[in-house]
Every structure is written in C-alpha cells, then in structure tokens.
Design a protein around this motif. Structure first.
Motif, PDB file in Angstrom:
ATOM      1  N   VAL A  69      36.417-109.475  -6.249  1.00  0.00           N
ATOM      2  CA  VAL A  69      35.368-110.262  -5.612  1.00  0.00           C
ATOM      3  C   VAL A  69      35.817-111.715  -5.546  1.00  0.00           C
ATOM      4  N   ASN A  70      35.799-112.283  -4.349  1.00  0.00           N
ATOM      5  CA  ASN A  70      36.186-113.679  -4.178  1.00  0.00           C
ATOM      6  C   ASN A  70      34.981-114.469  -3.683  1.00  0.00           C
ATOM      7  N   ASN A  71      34.243-115.073  -4.613  1.00  0.00           N
ATOM      8  CA  ASN A  71      33.102-115.921  -4.266  1.00  0.00           C
ATOM      9  C   ASN A  71      33.495-117.385  -4.150  1.00  0.00           C
ATOM     10  N   SER A  72      34.789-117.657  -4.247  1.00  0.00           N
ATOM     11  CA  SER A  72      35.260-119.044  -4.198  1.00  0.00           C
ATOM     12  C   SER A  72      35.450-119.486  -2.748  1.00  0.00           C
ATOM     13  N   PRO A  73      35.658-120.789  -2.530  1.00  0.00           N
ATOM     14  CA  PRO A  73      35.886-121.289  -1.175  1.00  0.00           C
ATOM     15  C   PRO A  73      37.337-121.119  -0.704  1.00  0.00           C
ATOM     16  N   ASN A  74      38.194-120.513  -1.545  1.00  0.00           N
ATOM     17  CA  ASN A  74      39.617-120.359  -1.226  1.00  0.00           C
ATOM     18  C   ASN A  74      40.010-118.893  -1.149  1.00  0.00           C
ATOM     19  N   LYS A  75      41.048-118.584  -0.369  1.00  0.00           N
ATOM     20  CA  LYS A  75      41.613-117.232  -0.427  1.00  0.00           C
ATOM     21  C   LYS A  75      42.407-117.121  -1.724  1.00  0.00           C
TER      22      LYS A  75
ATOM     23  N   LYS B 155      44.050 -95.919  -2.450  1.00  0.00           N
ATOM     24  CA  LYS B 155      43.715 -96.704  -1.267  1.00  0.00           C
ATOM     25  C   LYS B 155      43.227 -98.083  -1.689  1.00  0.00           C
ATOM     26  N   VAL B 156      43.214 -98.995  -0.719  1.00  0.00           N
ATOM     27  CA  VAL B 156      42.567-100.296  -0.858  1.00  0.00           C
ATOM     28  C   VAL B 156      41.637-100.429   0.334  1.00  0.00           C
ATOM     29  N   GLN B 157      40.393-100.841   0.084  1.00  0.00           N
ATOM     30  CA  GLN B 157      39.431-101.085   1.154  1.00  0.00           C
ATOM     31  C   GLN B 157      39.008-102.537   1.087  1.00  0.00           C
ATOM     32  N   THR B 158      38.816-103.159   2.256  1.00  0.00           N
ATOM     33  CA  THR B 158      38.365-104.547   2.301  1.00  0.00           C
ATOM     34  C   THR B 158      37.011-104.624   2.988  1.00  0.00           C
ATOM     35  N   TYR B 159      36.217-105.640   2.581  1.00  0.00           N
ATOM     36  CA  TYR B 159      34.849-105.799   3.072  1.00  0.00           C
ATOM     37  C   TYR B 159      34.557-107.254   3.410  1.00  0.00           C
ATOM     38  N   THR B 160      33.725-107.463   4.422  1.00  0.00           N
ATOM     39  CA  THR B 160      33.230-108.792   4.783  1.00  0.00           C
ATOM     40  C   THR B 160      32.139-109.192   3.790  1.00  0.00           C
ATOM     41  N   PRO B 161      31.678-110.456   3.841  1.00  0.00           N
ATOM     42  CA  PRO B 161      30.598-110.866   2.927  1.00  0.00           C
ATOM     43  C   PRO B 161      29.316-110.041   3.080  1.00  0.00           C
ATOM     44  N   ASP B 162      29.046-109.497   4.266  1.00  0.00           N
ATOM     45  CA  ASP B 162      27.831-108.688   4.441  1.00  0.00           C
ATOM     46  C   ASP B 162      28.061-107.204   4.164  1.00  0.00           C
ATOM     47  N   GLY B 163      29.242-106.855   3.611  1.00  0.00           N
ATOM     48  CA  GLY B 163      29.521-105.491   3.187  1.00  0.00           C
ATOM     49  C   GLY B 163      30.135-104.591   4.239  1.00  0.00           C
ATOM     50  N   GLU B 164      30.463-105.118   5.401  1.00  0.00           N
ATOM     51  CA  GLU B 164      31.088-104.309   6.451  1.00  0.00           C
ATOM     52  C   GLU B 164      32.554-104.059   6.106  1.00  0.00           C
ATOM     53  N   GLU B 165      32.945-102.776   6.148  1.00  0.00           N
ATOM     54  CA  GLU B 165      34.337-102.429   5.848  1.00  0.00           C
ATOM     55  C   GLU B 165      35.230-102.930   6.978  1.00  0.00           C
ATOM     56  N   THR B 166      36.316-103.623   6.610  1.00  0.00           N
ATOM     57  CA  THR B 166      37.210-104.178   7.627  1.00  0.00           C
ATOM     58  C   THR B 166      38.554-103.472   7.686  1.00  0.00           C
ATOM     59  N   ALA B 167      38.973-102.841   6.589  1.00  0.00           N
ATOM     60  CA  ALA B 167      40.257-102.141   6.603  1.00  0.00           C
ATOM     61  C   ALA B 167      40.341-101.180   5.430  1.00  0.00           C
TER      62      ALA B 167
ATOM     63  N   VAL C 141      42.496-111.551  -0.889  1.00  0.00           N
ATOM     64  CA  VAL C 141      41.074-111.469  -0.636  1.00  0.00           C
ATOM     65  C   VAL C 141      40.625-112.832  -0.104  1.00  0.00           C
ATOM     66  N   PHE C 142      40.085-112.832   1.113  1.00  0.00           N
ATOM     67  CA  PHE C 142      39.630-114.068   1.735  1.00  0.00           C
ATOM     68  C   PHE C 142      38.394-114.612   1.027  1.00  0.00           C
ATOM     69  N   ALA C 143      38.133-115.897   1.196  1.00  0.00           N
ATOM     70  CA  ALA C 143      36.952-116.534   0.604  1.00  0.00           C
ATOM     71  C   ALA C 143      35.697-115.785   1.033  1.00  0.00           C
ATOM     72  N   GLY C 144      34.870-115.433   0.054  1.00  0.00           N
ATOM     73  CA  GLY C 144      33.623-114.746   0.329  1.00  0.00           C
ATOM     74  C   GLY C 144      33.750-113.254   0.577  1.00  0.00           C
ATOM     75  N   HIS C 145      34.940-112.712   0.518  1.00  0.00           N
ATOM     76  CA  HIS C 145      35.167-111.299   0.806  1.00  0.00           C
ATOM     77  C   HIS C 145      35.396-110.495  -0.479  1.00  0.00           C
ATOM     78  N   THR C 146      35.474-109.171  -0.317  1.00  0.00           N
ATOM     79  CA  THR C 146      35.663-108.247  -1.424  1.00  0.00           C
ATOM     80  C   THR C 146      36.696-107.186  -1.027  1.00  0.00           C
ATOM     81  N   ALA C 147      37.449-106.716  -2.001  1.00  0.00           N
ATOM     82  CA  ALA C 147      38.370-105.597  -1.793  1.00  0.00           C
ATOM     83  C   ALA C 147      38.198-104.623  -2.945  1.00  0.00           C
ATOM     84  N   GLU C 148      38.363-103.339  -2.649  1.00  0.00           N
ATOM     85  CA  GLU C 148      38.345-102.299  -3.681  1.00  0.00           C
ATOM     86  C   GLU C 148      39.723-101.671  -3.735  1.00  0.00           C
TER      87      GLU C 148
END
Length: 147
Positions: free
Chosen positions: A62-68, A84-96, A107-114
C-alpha cells in the motif's frame, strides 16, 4: 515361491507417495506493507517481514505517500515462487495482473499492489530497499526472513 509372495505383497500393500498438502488450494495469509507514509517519510512499515516456506501469501503493498516507491529485494525474489502480482488504482480498479518471475514491484503514489507467492527457500535477506533515487539513503530499507 517365497520371493514371489513378498513381491506380490509389496505391490498389493504399497501406498502411493502423496505430498503433505495441495499448495494450490491454500487460503492466502495476508500481510500488509506500507510503502512510505502520508507525510512523505521514507519507510517500509513493518520494516521486518517474516514468512514460512510452503505457505501461500498475499502481500498487499500500500502506497499512501505522495511518492512512487519500489519493493525490491533480489535475494527474496530468488527464494519465492510468484503466482501473480495485481495492481490497483486508488478506487480499487484492477489495472494489471503480472505473472512469472518478479524482480521488484513499483507502486505509484496512492496505489496498491498484491503480490501472491510461496516461499521455497529459507534465509535472512537484508537487501529490502526502495530503488528510487535517494529513498534507500533516507531510510527506506528492511529485512525479510523466510523460516
């Protein structure tokens, strides 16, 4: 004749060798790791992670910081089987969804990866770091233990 009897008994009573468990049917153990902090502090929280061989983990980065930030540990990636690795936008939409050998996860700022993985080799790895310029020097380092 006695030899034939023992051979026949061995065939009749032999049990197939079975693995201790079906690793594909495990429920994952979820571990959350925060990358950085909301105020920009360069940290992994927790800074020490412990896993056990043969168990399925879902590590939520989880990246809640302003930096990647990067989650990077060469020794760790060589000691796990990545499902696998899954990535998500801040609103929970799977991106990859990424499969295969993973070397590090950005992990981009505000994004999440599993990161779904099974540790296959024990060790203590003190090479966890964020590879963004200056982040390691600012204290974004950690240790991973596989028992």
């Amino acid at each position: 004749m006695q030899r034939l009897f023992f051979l026949l008994a061995a065939v009749i009573f032999a049990q197939p060798a079975l693995a201790a468990g079906d690793l594909s049917r495990q429920d994952p153990i979820e571990v959350t790791v925060e990358l950085g902090s909301e105020d920009g502090e360069m940290i992994f929280q927790p800074e020490q992670l412990t896993f056990e061989t043969g168990k399925l983990y879902k590590m939520v980065l989880v990246n809640n910081s302003p930096n990647k930030h990067y989650f990077s540990s060469d020794k760790f990636t060589q000691s796990v089987f990545t499902r696998k690795v899954q990535t998500y936008t801040p609103d929970g939409e799977e991106t990859a969804e990424i499969k295969g050998h993973i070397r590090e996860v950005e992990v981009f700022a505000g994004h999440t990866a599993e990161w779904w993985f099974v540790p296959v080799q024990t060790g203590t790895f003190e090479d966890l770091k964020c590879t963004v310029d200056g982040h390691e020097e600012a204290g974004m380092v950690g240790t991973i233990i596989i028992e």
